[in-house]
Design a protein around this motif. Structure first.
Motif, PDB file in Angstrom:
ATOM      1  N   LYS A  76       0.781  -1.016   0.282  1.00  8.43           N
ATOM      2  CA  LYS A  76      -0.145  -0.060  -0.267  1.00  8.43           C
ATOM      3  C   LYS A  76       0.856   1.304   0.036  1.00  8.43           C
ATOM      4  CE  LYS A  76      -2.402   1.340   3.735  1.00  8.43           C
ATOM      5  NZ  LYS A  76      -3.254   1.819   4.734  1.00  8.43           N
ATOM      6  N   ILE A  77       0.761   2.115  -0.608  1.00  9.84           N
ATOM      7  CA  ILE A  77       1.228   3.537  -0.953  1.00  9.84           C
ATOM      8  C   ILE A  77       0.438   4.471  -0.625  1.00  9.84           C
ATOM      9  CG2 ILE A  77       2.571   5.094  -2.506  1.00  9.84           C
ATOM     10  CD1 ILE A  77       2.552   2.294  -4.404  1.00  9.84           C
ATOM     11  N   THR A  78       0.854   5.232   0.395  1.00  9.62           N
ATOM     12  CA  THR A  78       0.281   6.373   0.672  1.00  9.62           C
ATOM     13  C   THR A  78       0.740   7.605   0.382  1.00  9.62           C
ATOM     14  OG1 THR A  78      -0.829   5.220   2.899  1.00  9.62           O
ATOM     15  CG2 THR A  78      -1.043   7.470   2.889  1.00  9.62           C
ATOM     16  N   LYS A  79       0.294   8.643  -0.332  1.00  9.71           N
ATOM     17  CA  LYS A  79       0.978   9.908  -0.829  1.00  9.71           C
ATOM     18  C   LYS A  79       0.182  10.928  -0.180  1.00  9.71           C
ATOM     19  CE  LYS A  79      -0.106  11.917  -4.574  1.00  9.71           C
ATOM     20  NZ  LYS A  79      -0.215  12.405  -6.034  1.00  9.71           N
ATOM     21  N   ASP A  95      17.535  15.257  -5.532  1.00 10.47           N
ATOM     22  CA  ASP A  95      18.497  14.984  -4.674  1.00 10.47           C
ATOM     23  C   ASP A  95      18.549  15.261  -3.311  1.00 10.47           C
ATOM     24  OD1 ASP A  95      19.688  14.425  -7.174  1.00 10.47           O
ATOM     25  OD2 ASP A  95      20.642  16.679  -7.345  1.00 10.47           O
ATOM     26  N   GLU A  96      17.522  15.829  -2.822  1.00  5.41           N
ATOM     27  CA  GLU A  96      17.317  16.209  -1.458  1.00  5.41           C
ATOM     28  C   GLU A  96      16.313  15.205  -0.738  1.00  5.41           C
ATOM     29  OE1 GLU A  96      16.756  18.894  -3.534  1.00  5.41           O
ATOM     30  OE2 GLU A  96      18.966  19.313  -3.244  1.00  5.41           O
ATOM     31  N   ALA A  97      15.871  14.174  -1.436  1.00  4.38           N
ATOM     32  CA  ALA A  97      14.867  13.080  -0.877  1.00  4.38           C
ATOM     33  C   ALA A  97      15.442  12.386   0.233  1.00  4.38           C
ATOM     34  CB  ALA A  97      14.561  12.139  -1.950  1.00  4.38           C
ATOM     35  N   LEU A 138       9.241   8.114   2.380  1.00  3.25           N
ATOM     36  CA  LEU A 138      10.183   8.698   1.362  1.00  3.25           C
ATOM     37  C   LEU A 138       9.716  10.149   1.347  1.00  3.25           C
ATOM     38  CD1 LEU A 138      10.742   7.247  -2.201  1.00  3.25           C
ATOM     39  CD2 LEU A 138      10.854   9.623  -1.584  1.00  3.25           C
ATOM     40  N   LYS A 139      10.394  11.186   1.586  1.00  2.00           N
ATOM     41  CA  LYS A 139      10.142  12.541   1.567  1.00  2.00           C
ATOM     42  C   LYS A 139      10.736  13.247   0.455  1.00  2.00           C
ATOM     43  CE  LYS A 139       9.156  12.913   6.492  1.00  2.00           C
ATOM     44  NZ  LYS A 139       9.757  13.402   7.828  1.00  2.00           N
ATOM     45  N   THR A 140      10.093  13.978  -0.266  1.00  2.00           N
ATOM     46  CA  THR A 140      10.454  14.752  -1.550  1.00  2.00           C
ATOM     47  C   THR A 140       9.966  16.267  -1.351  1.00  2.00           C
ATOM     48  OG1 THR A 140       8.638  14.239  -3.027  1.00  2.00           O
ATOM     49  CG2 THR A 140      10.466  12.595  -2.864  1.00  2.00           C
ATOM     50  N   ASP A 141      10.635  16.935  -2.314  1.00  2.00           N
ATOM     51  CA  ASP A 141      10.069  18.316  -2.396  1.00  2.00           C
ATOM     52  C   ASP A 141       8.434  18.410  -2.842  1.00  2.00           C
ATOM     53  OD1 ASP A 141      10.323  17.544  -4.966  1.00  2.00           O
ATOM     54  OD2 ASP A 141      11.419  19.486  -5.517  1.00  2.00           O
ATOM     55  N   ARG A 142       7.847  17.196  -3.359  1.00  2.00           N
ATOM     56  CA  ARG A 142       6.395  17.134  -3.771  1.00  2.00           C
ATOM     57  C   ARG A 142       5.520  16.762  -2.810  1.00  2.00           C
ATOM     58  NH1 ARG A 142       6.390  16.036  -9.975  1.00  2.00           N
ATOM     59  NH2 ARG A 142       8.104  17.505 -10.671  1.00  2.00           N
ATOM     60  N   GLY A 143       6.103  15.984  -1.670  1.00  2.00           N
ATOM     61  CA  GLY A 143       5.329  15.151  -0.904  1.00  2.00           C
ATOM     62  C   GLY A 143       6.083  13.991   0.004  1.00  2.00           C
TER      63      GLY A 143
END
Length: 115
Positions: free
Chosen positions: A24-27, A90-92, A103-108
């Motif tokens: 399960k992927i939760t965004k 690159d900052e993930a 997993l944290k990115t600049d989008r979510g």
């Protein structure tokens, strides 16, 4: 077990061990929460070096497999393609707490757990 920070290589190695499992992927984005369930068949990455703008990510994590995504009516419907793409930068930040990935990115923020 607390959150353990991972390198992209460690994240990849651990996530690939879930091939053949249901996940399960939760965004989570600003005011949006999406859930997707899929039978993970493989994990891959893409590099997009011919980007026109910042909307197209330079790197993407590709979770491959058949699955379903929650729609606006909170109902599950088939994925439009047998793939779930997570844009990377690159900052993930990658972490694992023993039962789920974060997993944290600049989008979510994305969490991946076994179903």
């Amino acid at each position: 077990m607390g959150q353990q920070s991972l390198s992209i290589e460690e994240f990849n190695e651990k996530l690939k061990s879930w091939t053949g499992k249901n996940i399960k992927i939760t965004k989570r984005e600003i005011n949006d929460l999406d859930e997707t369930v899929m039978a993970l068949t493989s994990v891959s990455y893409t590099n997009n070096t011919r980007r026109i703008d910042d909307y197209v990510p330079e790197h993407s994590l590709m979770l491959n497999g058949e699955g379903e995504i929650e729609n606006e009516d909170d109902e599950m419907e088939p994925l439009p393609a047998p793939i779930y793409e997570i844009p990377l930068n690159d900052e993930a930040e990658y972490s694992f707490n023993g039962t789920s990935f974060s997993l944290k990115t600049d989008r979510g923020t994305y969490s991946i757990e076994q179903e």
